[in-house]
Enzyme design. Structure first.
Site, PDB file in Angstrom:
ATOM      1  N   ASP A 222       0.810  -1.232   0.000  1.00 43.64           N
ATOM      2  CA  ASP A 222       0.000   0.000   0.000  1.00 43.64           C
ATOM      3  C   ASP A 222       0.837   1.273   0.000  1.00 43.64           C
ATOM      4  O   ASP A 222       0.415   2.300   0.534  1.00 43.64           O
ATOM      5  CB  ASP A 222      -0.955   0.033   1.218  1.00 43.64           C
ATOM      6  CG  ASP A 222      -1.807  -1.210   1.292  1.00 43.64           C
ATOM      7  OD1 ASP A 222      -2.278  -1.654   0.234  1.00 43.64           O
ATOM      8  OD2 ASP A 222      -2.002  -1.738   2.410  1.00 43.64           O
TER       9      ASP A 222
ATOM     10  N   LYS B  17       2.276   2.215  -5.108  1.00 42.28           N
ATOM     11  CA  LYS B  17       2.939   1.694  -6.320  1.00 42.28           C
ATOM     12  C   LYS B  17       2.105   1.957  -7.568  1.00 42.28           C
ATOM     13  O   LYS B  17       2.641   2.238  -8.636  1.00 42.28           O
ATOM     14  CB  LYS B  17       3.172   0.182  -6.188  1.00 42.28           C
ATOM     15  CG  LYS B  17       4.144  -0.202  -5.098  1.00 42.28           C
ATOM     16  CD  LYS B  17       4.322  -1.702  -5.018  1.00 42.28           C
ATOM     17  CE  LYS B  17       3.142  -2.457  -4.443  1.00 42.28           C
ATOM     18  NZ  LYS B  17       2.819  -2.169  -3.053  1.00 42.28           N
TER      19      LYS B  17
ATOM     20  N   GLY C  60      -4.154  -4.236  -4.389  1.00 39.29           N
ATOM     21  CA  GLY C  60      -5.130  -3.270  -4.882  1.00 39.29           C
ATOM     22  C   GLY C  60      -4.366  -2.025  -5.281  1.00 39.29           C
ATOM     23  O   GLY C  60      -3.925  -1.264  -4.430  1.00 39.29           O
ATOM     24  N   HIS C  61      -4.136  -1.869  -6.571  1.00 40.59           N
ATOM     25  CA  HIS C  61      -3.341  -0.724  -7.033  1.00 40.59           C
ATOM     26  C   HIS C  61      -4.270   0.363  -7.563  1.00 40.59           C
ATOM     27  O   HIS C  61      -5.029   0.148  -8.493  1.00 40.59           O
ATOM     28  CB  HIS C  61      -2.336  -1.185  -8.096  1.00 40.59           C
ATOM     29  CG  HIS C  61      -1.286  -2.106  -7.543  1.00 40.59           C
ATOM     30  ND1 HIS C  61      -0.402  -2.804  -8.312  1.00 40.59           N
ATOM     31  CD2 HIS C  61      -0.984  -2.418  -6.261  1.00 40.59           C
ATOM     32  CE1 HIS C  61       0.394  -3.503  -7.519  1.00 40.59           C
ATOM     33  NE2 HIS C  61       0.064  -3.295  -6.275  1.00 40.59           N
TER      34      HIS C  61
ATOM     35  N   GLN D  33       2.412  -6.061  -3.080  1.00 44.85           N
ATOM     36  CA  GLN D  33       2.756  -6.097  -1.651  1.00 44.85           C
ATOM     37  C   GLN D  33       4.087  -5.364  -1.420  1.00 44.85           C
ATOM     38  O   GLN D  33       4.360  -4.412  -2.138  1.00 44.85           O
ATOM     39  CB  GLN D  33       2.791  -7.540  -1.115  1.00 44.85           C
ATOM     40  CG  GLN D  33       1.411  -8.201  -1.055  1.00 44.85           C
ATOM     41  CD  GLN D  33       0.976  -8.811  -2.364  1.00 44.85           C
ATOM     42  OE1 GLN D  33       1.737  -9.517  -3.000  1.00 44.85           O
ATOM     43  NE2 GLN D  33      -0.250  -8.552  -2.776  1.00 44.85           N
TER      44      GLN D  33
HETATM   45  P1  IMP Z   1      -2.641 -12.620   1.930  1.00 44.95           P
HETATM   46  O1  IMP Z   1      -1.652 -12.115   0.926  1.00 44.95           O
HETATM   47  O2  IMP Z   1      -4.062 -12.347   1.571  1.00 44.95           O
HETATM   48  O3  IMP Z   1      -2.395 -14.057   2.282  1.00 44.95           O
HETATM   49  O4  IMP Z   1      -2.397 -11.805   3.296  1.00 44.95           O
HETATM   50  C1  IMP Z   1      -1.192 -11.934   4.047  1.00 44.95           C
HETATM   51  C2  IMP Z   1      -0.784 -10.609   4.671  1.00 44.95           C
HETATM   52  O5  IMP Z   1      -0.352  -9.728   3.640  1.00 44.95           O
HETATM   53  C3  IMP Z   1      -1.915  -9.879   5.387  1.00 44.95           C
HETATM   54  O6  IMP Z   1      -1.362  -9.154   6.480  1.00 44.95           O
HETATM   55  C4  IMP Z   1      -2.434  -8.903   4.338  1.00 44.95           C
HETATM   56  O7  IMP Z   1      -3.070  -7.782   4.911  1.00 44.95           O
HETATM   57  C5  IMP Z   1      -1.134  -8.526   3.666  1.00 44.95           C
HETATM   58  N1  IMP Z   1      -1.325  -8.101   2.271  1.00 44.95           N
HETATM   59  C6  IMP Z   1      -1.538  -8.878   1.200  1.00 44.95           C
HETATM   60  N2  IMP Z   1      -1.624  -8.148   0.089  1.00 44.95           N
HETATM   61  C7  IMP Z   1      -1.441  -6.874   0.453  1.00 44.95           C
HETATM   62  C8  IMP Z   1      -1.378  -5.643  -0.266  1.00 44.95           C
HETATM   63  O8  IMP Z   1      -1.491  -5.581  -1.502  1.00 44.95           O
HETATM   64  N3  IMP Z   1      -1.177  -4.530   0.484  1.00 44.95           N
HETATM   65  C9  IMP Z   1      -1.011  -4.583   1.807  1.00 44.95           C
HETATM   66  N4  IMP Z   1      -1.039  -5.685   2.520  1.00 44.95           N
HETATM   67  C10 IMP Z   1      -1.244  -6.843   1.851  1.00 44.95           C
END
Ligand code: IMP
Length: 454
Positions: free
Chosen positions: A19, A22, A46-47, A230
């Site tokens: 977040d 990017k 989520g971009h 991420q």
């Molecule tokens: P998962 O990727 O859904 O398995 O989540 C694992 C961890 O990564 C959690 O803490 C999510 O909130 C975090 N996470 C996954 N994708 C994003 C992202 O695009 N932005 C911020 N945090 C993310």
């Protein structure tokens, strides 16, 4: 490809916990690239891209797609929900962005099934207080099936009926697990089968081997932008494990994902916010619980693009950023949301951590118990109490804001090459005259219109 390749490519990754902004940075740079590549994760990302009165939220498809001249690729290290990707393609079409003919999906990516989503939710519920706070999009269970070698790969989308039949067999096993281990409702397999077969029929023409196409751009010296999802601190191996995502968010993952040499990736830009946010569980040494945290959340609109969850907010953590810069080999920082700090009296930055025994740490240790026992050591800088929103060049920055940026550069040991002072494309400027800054400037020039074919 020549061994002494001078890459025309660049890689942009998240330098914190995701977040970081990017989407906007990639959107800006996409003006000057021929191709954009997503290489990890799925719709956990989520971009957000804002252009004039249009607002795009992209989850699977590279943010570069907004530019009509950019060809987009999705690599093998991604996890793909076929129905979700189609929804995104259709949504872009409704917003006037023509995707077909410009998007290729690796035949080696992993398919997310509806049962992966159900398992993600059931496992999170079972973890109780120790939950990771996943996005519940089925990301972890899909990658788990990949490692377990029972996942379906996107190549099978070319045979829709066979794909749907295989999917049903895998989902039967998932349904047993859902019932036996978690007492959860099974997923309706007939409905899922129909939906998946239909999605496969529409997605099949997009499936391709992406590596040779990406290398083709590079051999023609056409710029390619690799877009990470991420962030470094959520990387499966180098992040705050187990509070991480299930893929690698580091530059090297792009080479693995696309099946191309590491030397094809070009310089690495890490996007970092001028403060820090995190969604979900896990350590966050500089987290602010009180009024300042609320202020950052409100002014920075820190609510998840994917899940709508409020983000945890805190001061810039230079120890974590220093670590991220080291493990990712960052060549420059794109600093975002500087304007969110505009009305603070003073701004703190964690420059290292201190343990209960007085030991000092300049980077976060891997062991979470140790990390949890550390206190950040802060330096306090004066706020600038002036509007930086929409500042167009470094010279127009208030002196104290400039001092803040320079302080972060010294602490992290990596130059800030781009500063963003608002959500819109225009609210950005390049810092310095380094070769990387020049490259960014070149890519940013010639901003075009969304969705226009050139
Ligand atoms: P998962 O990727 O859904 O398995 O989540 C694992 C961890 O990564 C959690 O803490 C999510 O909130 C975090 N996470 C996954 N994708 C994003 C992202 O695009 N932005 C911020 N945090 C993310």
């Amino acid at each position: 490809m020549e061994r002494d390749l001078q890459p025309t490519s660049m890689i942009v990754i998240g330098g914190q916990w995701g977040d970081e902004g990017k989407g906007k940075v990639v959107d800006l740079l996409s003006a000057g690239v021929a191709a954009a590549v997503r290489f990890n994760g799925g719709n956990n990302a989520g971009h957000t891209v804002k252009f004039e009165d249009r607002h795009f939220a992209l989850h699977f498809i590279p943010s570069g797609i907004i530019h009509g001249h950019v060809r987009c690729y999705m690599g093998a290290w991604m996890v793909i929900d076929p129905v979700g990707v189609l929804r995104e393609i259709d949504g872009l079409g409704e917003q006037g962005v023509d995707v077909i003919g410009r998007l290729a999906l690796s035949e080696r990516a992993t398919v997310i099934l509806p049962t992966h989503r159900a398992l993600d939710g059931a496992r999170e519920a079972a973890r109780g207080a120790g939950s990771i706070g996943t996005t519940r999009r089925g990301i972890g269970p899909a990658y788990q099936d990949r490692a377990q070698r029972r996942a379906l790969t996107t190549g099978l989308l070319r045979k829709p009926r066979t794909f749907a039949e295989h999917a049903v067999r895998v989902m039967e096993a998932h349904n047993r697990e859902l019932g036996l281990l978690y007492g959860a409702e099974p997923v309706d397999l007939e409905a899922a089968r129909l939906e998946l077969e239909e999605a496969a029929e529409r997605l099949a023409p997009l499936v391709a081997e992406v590596g040779p196409q990406i290398l083709g751009h590079l051999s023609r010296r056409e710029p390619v932008l690799f877009e990470g999802a991420q962030g470094v601190m959520l990387d499966l191996f180098q992040g705050t494990y187990p509070y991480v995502t299930s893929s690698s968010c580091l530059p090297g993952a792009a080479a693995v994902s696309c099946g191309i040499p590491v030397r094809a990736l070009g310089p690495a830009v890490g996007v970092m916010k001028a403060y820090v946010t995190r969604v979900g569980g896990g350590p966050f040494p500089t987290e602010l619980d009180g009024a300042t945290g609320d202020h950052l959340r409100k002014r920075g609109n820190e609510f998840g693009t994917t899940t709508g969850r409020p983000r945890r907010c805190g001061w810039f953590d230079a120890a974590a950023a220093r670590y991220a810069a080291r493990v990712a080999g960052l060549d420059g920082i794109a600093l975002t949301k500087l304007d969110v700090l505009d009305d603070l009296d003073e701004i703190r930055v964690a420059v290292r951590y201190r343990g209960p025994d007085g030991a000092e740490y300049v980077e976060p240790p891997a062991d979470l118990d140790t990390l949890g026992s550390l206190e950040p050591v802060y330096e306090t800088l004066p706020g600038w109490h002036a509007e930086t929103v929409g500042t167009l060049d470094a010279a127009a920055l208030p002196a104290r804001a400039r001092a803040y940026v320079e302080f972060l550069e010294r602490q992290v040991g990596v130059p800030v090459v781009l500063v963003s002072t608002g959500p819109r494309r225009e609210e950005t400027f390049i810092l310095g005259r380094s070769p990387l800054a020049q490259m960014l400037k070149t890519l940013m020039t010639g901003l075009d219109q969304p969705g226009q074919k050139s």
